[in-house]
Design an enzyme around this catalytic site. Sequence first.
Site, PDB file in Angstrom:
ATOM      1  N   ARG A  13      -3.557 -10.318   3.647  1.00 11.48           N
ATOM      2  CA  ARG A  13      -3.754 -10.364   2.181  1.00 11.48           C
ATOM      3  C   ARG A  13      -2.473  -9.845   1.543  1.00 11.48           C
ATOM      4  NH1 ARG A  13      -5.651  -6.921  -1.815  1.00 11.48           N
ATOM      5  NH2 ARG A  13      -6.978  -7.900  -3.409  1.00 11.48           N
TER       6      ARG A  13
ATOM      7  N   LYS B 231       0.850  -1.206   0.000  1.00 14.79           N
ATOM      8  CA  LYS B 231       0.000   0.000   0.000  1.00 14.79           C
ATOM      9  C   LYS B 231       0.878   1.245   0.000  1.00 14.79           C
ATOM     10  CE  LYS B 231      -4.253  -1.936   0.591  1.00 14.79           C
ATOM     11  NZ  LYS B 231      -5.495  -2.139   1.237  1.00 14.79           N
TER      12      LYS B 231
HETATM   13  C1  9MG Z   1      -9.449  -6.105  -2.725  1.00 15.90           C
HETATM   14  N1  9MG Z   1      -8.761  -5.334  -1.724  1.00 15.90           N
HETATM   15  C2  9MG Z   1      -7.862  -4.339  -1.946  1.00 15.90           C
HETATM   16  N2  9MG Z   1      -7.442  -3.831  -0.781  1.00 15.90           N
HETATM   17  C3  9MG Z   1      -8.099  -4.522   0.191  1.00 15.90           C
HETATM   18  C4  9MG Z   1      -8.121  -4.451   1.586  1.00 15.90           C
HETATM   19  O1  9MG Z   1      -7.406  -3.548   2.250  1.00 15.90           O
HETATM   20  N3  9MG Z   1      -8.907  -5.316   2.270  1.00 15.90           N
HETATM   21  C5  9MG Z   1      -9.672  -6.223   1.605  1.00 15.90           C
HETATM   22  N4  9MG Z   1     -10.444  -7.044   2.339  1.00 15.90           N
HETATM   23  N5  9MG Z   1      -9.699  -6.304   0.278  1.00 15.90           N
HETATM   24  C6  9MG Z   1      -8.926  -5.471  -0.407  1.00 15.90           C
END
Ligand code: 9MG
Length: 285
Positions: free
Chosen positions: A263, A228
């Site tokens: 993620r 990010k």
């Molecule tokens: C698809 N996506 C992109 N950024 C995300 C985030 O911070 N959280 C989740 N759950 N999905 C995300």
Amino acid sequence: MRLIPLPNRVLKCGEMQLDLSTPHVMGILNVTPDSFSDGGKHNAKDTAVAHALQMIADGATVIDVGGESTRPGASAVSVEEEIRRVVPVVQELAKHEVIISIDTSEPEVIKAAVQAGAHIWNDVRALTRPHALATAAQLNIPVIIMHMRGEPTTMNNLDQYEDVTLDVIRELSQRVQDALEIGVKPENIMIDPGFGFAKNAQQNLKLLNEFYKLNDLGYPILSALSRKRFIGEALGGADAQHRAVGSVAAHLLSIQQGACMVRAHDVKEMSDAIKVWNAMNNLAV
Ligand code: 9MG
């Protein structure tokens, strides 16, 4: 920052179960046209599936398949196009032992994906699209309810908080309440504070420092910090390709505070870090 043990909880994903007492890596699989364009050398679906299989080999237990880009400025995609991008990949992945989550806000997309073998609904819009709440209840699958304000196109102007952590908790709690009221089962709910969505760099850092407070809501927590922008800023302006180590470090800080799933783009690096974390936690001394 406070250290929190992970919950003794299991997430039921169709025939499979995810033990949330140990952290999991959700590998990111974007199936937007720009993600796997290789000048037409390979079929985009085959390339996407091969990438997912590599992430599984590298330690991902969940693959998050997304056919819509939520980056600010990305163009809107029709439901039909999203289904056309996502479903063939899901059909192929469903032949493997992996949990498939779908990054979508559209009820018709998640219905088609579940039909094709998907298990989890990851909705950055927290079930706010028409019929989304009722669809989540009816499908009876795990849903990830993420915090955001507005839309990806408008969110950057919506970062006025009194206290970002407390405001995110309050607003997430309201979305969870709406889901429960319509019949989504509590054991199907995961929450996510939505790093980078309607939050500036300072707010993201404060939210990471106070991540443990999200445990007050009582639901398993996903943290999604991978590559990010604020990670790049903390690294002195690193571009996305050079944010892997910073992302792993930030994810580990969230795991220490209770995140049971992260993620990630850089799955091998993240999995290795979790192995060290697990080794430390399993010390019998
Ligand atoms: C698809 N996506 C992109 N950024 C995300 C985030 O911070 N959280 C989740 N759950 N999905 C995300």
